[in-house]
Design a protein around this motif. Structure first.
Motif, mmCIF file in Angstrom:
data_model
loop_
_atom_site.group_PDB
_atom_site.id
_atom_site.type_symbol
_atom_site.label_atom_id
_atom_site.label_comp_id
_atom_site.label_asym_id
_atom_site.label_seq_id
_atom_site.Cartn_x
_atom_site.Cartn_y
_atom_site.Cartn_z
ATOM 1 N N VAL A 103 0.603 -1.394 0.299
ATOM 2 C CA VAL A 103 0.101 0.056 0.026
ATOM 3 C C VAL A 103 1.132 1.156 -0.137
ATOM 4 C CG1 VAL A 103 -1.784 1.549 0.783
ATOM 5 C CG2 VAL A 103 -2.091 -1.160 0.813
ATOM 6 N N LEU A 104 2.304 1.320 0.915
ATOM 7 C CA LEU A 104 2.651 2.836 0.949
ATOM 8 C C LEU A 104 3.446 2.499 -0.485
ATOM 9 C CD1 LEU A 104 4.180 2.206 4.834
ATOM 10 C CD2 LEU A 104 2.537 3.962 3.256
ATOM 11 N N TYR A 105 3.936 1.901 -1.187
ATOM 12 C CA TYR A 105 5.117 1.605 -1.886
ATOM 13 C C TYR A 105 3.899 1.878 -3.944
ATOM 14 C CZ TYR A 105 7.779 0.110 -5.971
ATOM 15 O OH TYR A 105 8.807 0.115 -7.338
ATOM 16 N N GLY A 106 2.756 1.999 -3.237
ATOM 17 C CA GLY A 106 1.468 1.990 -4.255
ATOM 18 C C GLY A 106 1.473 3.254 -4.353
ATOM 19 N N ALA A 107 1.210 4.154 -2.903
ATOM 20 C CA ALA A 107 1.311 5.444 -3.140
ATOM 21 C C ALA A 107 1.816 6.657 -3.452
ATOM 22 C CB ALA A 107 0.917 5.902 -1.219
ATOM 23 N N MET A 108 3.479 5.244 -3.070
ATOM 24 C CA MET A 108 4.188 6.533 -3.455
ATOM 25 C C MET A 108 5.231 6.571 -4.902
ATOM 26 S SD MET A 108 8.431 6.208 -2.337
ATOM 27 C CE MET A 108 9.015 4.101 -3.317
ATOM 28 N N ASN A 109 4.506 5.290 -5.656
ATOM 29 C CA ASN A 109 4.655 5.315 -7.252
ATOM 30 C C ASN A 109 3.212 6.355 -7.732
ATOM 31 O OD1 ASN A 109 6.914 4.316 -7.105
ATOM 32 N ND2 ASN A 109 6.284 2.416 -6.569
ATOM 33 N N THR A 110 2.725 7.002 -7.101
ATOM 34 C CA THR A 110 0.995 7.189 -7.637
ATOM 35 C C THR A 110 1.679 8.463 -8.066
ATOM 36 O OG1 THR A 110 -0.461 6.080 -6.232
ATOM 37 C CG2 THR A 110 -1.330 7.674 -7.624
ATOM 38 N N LYS A 111 0.805 9.083 -9.101
ATOM 39 C CA LYS A 111 0.867 10.385 -10.341
ATOM 40 C C LYS A 111 0.317 11.426 -9.116
ATOM 41 C CE LYS A 111 1.662 8.206 -14.312
ATOM 42 N NZ LYS A 111 1.188 8.537 -16.033
ATOM 43 N N GLY A 112 -0.362 11.126 -8.416
ATOM 44 C CA GLY A 112 -1.549 12.262 -7.647
ATOM 45 C C GLY A 112 -0.746 12.720 -6.844
ATOM 46 N N VAL A 113 0.282 12.013 -6.147
ATOM 47 C CA VAL A 113 0.544 12.268 -4.610
ATOM 48 C C VAL A 113 2.231 12.710 -5.031
ATOM 49 C CG1 VAL A 113 1.405 11.283 -2.757
ATOM 50 C CG2 VAL A 113 -1.129 10.614 -3.555
ATOM 51 N N GLU A 114 2.181 14.247 -4.621
ATOM 52 C CA GLU A 114 3.236 14.488 -4.722
ATOM 53 C C GLU A 114 4.600 13.974 -3.491
ATOM 54 O OE1 GLU A 114 2.948 18.572 -5.079
ATOM 55 O OE2 GLU A 114 2.181 18.858 -7.280
ATOM 56 N N CYS A 115 5.239 13.608 -3.709
ATOM 57 C CA CYS A 115 6.981 13.675 -3.061
ATOM 58 C C CYS A 115 7.027 15.039 -1.804
ATOM 59 C CB CYS A 115 7.577 12.906 -3.504
ATOM 60 S SG CYS A 115 6.789 11.019 -3.831
ATOM 61 N N ALA A 116 8.254 14.772 -1.327
ATOM 62 C CA ALA A 116 8.167 15.595 -0.920
ATOM 63 C C ALA A 116 9.803 16.872 -1.310
ATOM 64 C CB ALA A 116 8.831 15.540 1.384
ATOM 65 N N ASP A 117 10.370 15.367 -2.040
ATOM 66 C CA ASP A 117 11.608 15.875 -2.312
ATOM 67 C C ASP A 117 10.585 16.102 -4.167
ATOM 68 O OD1 ASP A 117 10.668 13.562 -3.443
ATOM 69 O OD2 ASP A 117 13.022 12.846 -3.013
ATOM 70 N N VAL A 118 10.283 16.413 -4.693
ATOM 71 C CA VAL A 118 10.264 17.449 -5.811
ATOM 72 C C VAL A 118 10.427 18.220 -6.218
ATOM 73 C CG1 VAL A 118 7.970 16.826 -7.505
ATOM 74 C CG2 VAL A 118 8.617 14.679 -6.027
#
Length: 412
Positions: A103-118
């Motif tokens: 679940v966490l890995y899929g959320a990290m790879n989702t395009k709609g969620v922006e990571c903190a280091d983007v």
């Protein structure tokens, strides 16, 4: 446990940024300390503000820790974990841990969620077209409002459940009395009998209403027949003014046809008149141009003759004939002016009547002057003929040629 699950788990944990290196050999034997550490890290990664006690020294602490983690994931992430396999802390626990990590890995790879280091550039490139999802958005809003209203009504009903439960249990526990039941049955039977009687009365009234309606229908039919007969009689009667109306109508038709014919003729005549006026205007302009050209030519010839006449007289004639030469020149100028006026008046349609007579000439006039006069007379006659041809054909009067001059010594 499968080798693929263990490999996926280790790779996902490495991608999520787990600080400790996990090997595939760690789960061949039970290792509860590693499992508890991984569970606590995953829970903190999912919800940083969670408060789960990390104590796992005793058996009771371990059981409490596993239950707390399983309850948290079930309520927050809707992930159902098998606490028995987690407590074993062996290869079977990897399957349960893999549920959370996936679940966490899929959320990290989702395009709609922006990571903190983007970076800000990548975030500015992200675009979402909301216009194509307006219908879905409206449906979602409607469903959300319905869910809210249904939840509120369900909450109110559940709040009344305590009182209703007590009343329901009292009614079920109360013994059934025969007299009250018989009384209620009699009341119900009386209500049913009243309804049956009302239905019978309505059926009887329906029969009466049907008879009344049939009588009304017969009456309307008789009125309709009388109206039709009256209409037929009115149609058969011919009005007194109908003959006169037909005659006037025929006359109007004839007048209209005559009007159309006259209108067409008038239009045609107006067109012919416009064409005729246009032709006359063109002829007038053409005649004016020709007249202007002839006037210019006459002026040039006058000047040429005056110059040539002066030269010839100075070489041939003597001073005694200067008076006679001036009279000849005056006579030539008068002839040219008369011809010009004849052209102008002949074009306008006016009649010109007049004579051209020269003065007396001396007997000793030179033969050269007489030849010049003869040539000039021929040129004047040609110009008069041309002026007669140039004048419009539709003018009311033609210019009359000048009458022959009286015979004199200077005419040949």
């Amino acid at each position: 446990m499968s080798f693929r699950d263990l490999r996926n788990f280790t790779e996902m944990m490495r991608a999520l940024g787990y600080p400790r290196l996990i090997s595939m050999e760690n789960f061949h034997t039970p290792n509860f300390m590693l499992v508890s550490e991984v569970l606590l890290w995953l829970v903190k990664r999912y919800e940083p503000q969670t408060d789960i006690p990390p104590d796992v020294e005793t058996e009771q602490d371990r059981v409490f820790f596993i239950k707390a983690v399983a309850q948290f994931m079930a309520t927050k992430a809707h992930i159902k974990l098998n606490t028995k396999k987690l407590y074993q802390a062996d290869g079977y626990a990897v399957k349960e841990l893999l549920k959370i990590t996936s679940v966490l890995y899929g959320a990290m790879n989702t395009k709609g969620v922006e990571c903190a280091d983007v970076s800000e550039e990548d975030s500015s490139k992200f675009k979402f077209d909301l216009g194509s999802k307006i219908a879905d958005l409206k449906a979602a809003r409607q469903l959300a409002s319905e869910i809210t209203s249904k939840g509120a009504s369900l909450y109110d009903l559940l709040g009344k459940e305590v009182e209703l439960r007590e009343a329901r249990t009292e009614s079920i526990a109360r013994p059934l009395e025969i007299n009250e039941a018989e009384k209620m049955m009699k009341i119900a039977i009386d209500c049913v009998l009243e309804q049956v009687q009302k239905t019978k009365d309505m059926l009887n009234n329906v029969a009466l209403d049907e008879a009344n309606l049939e009588a009304k229908i017969e009456k309307r039919k008789l009125e309709l027949e009388r109206s039709q007969k009256r209409l037929q009689t009115l149609q058969s009667v011919r009005p007194a003014f109908m003959d006169e109306y037909e005659k006037i109508e025929e006359q109007l038709q004839k007048q209209y046809s005559s009007y159309l014919e006259k209108f067409r003729n008038l239009t045609y005549m107006e067109q012919l008149l416009d064409d005729h006026r246009r032709t006359e205007q063109e002829m007038f302009e053409e005649a004016a141009n020709m007249l202007r050209l002839m006037q210019n030519r006459l002026k040039e010839e006058e000047q040429h003759l005056l110059k040539s006449g002066n030269n010839d007289d100075s070489d041939i004639e003597i001073q005694e004939n200067e008076g006679s030469n001036s009279e000849v020149e005056d006579r030539q100028i008068m002839k040219r002016r008369t011809a010009t006026e004849t052209l102008l008046q002949g074009r306008a349609g006016a009649r010109i009547v007049g004579t051209m007579q020269g003065g007396d000439m001396e007997e000793d006039e030179d033969s050269g002057d007489s030849e010049i006069d003869l040539d000039e007379d021929e040129e004047e006659d040609d110009m008069e003929d041309d002026s007669m041809e140039i004048s419009p054909s539709k003018s009311s009067h033609r210019a009359r040629k000048p009458e022959p001059l009286e015979e004199s010594d200077n005419d040949f």
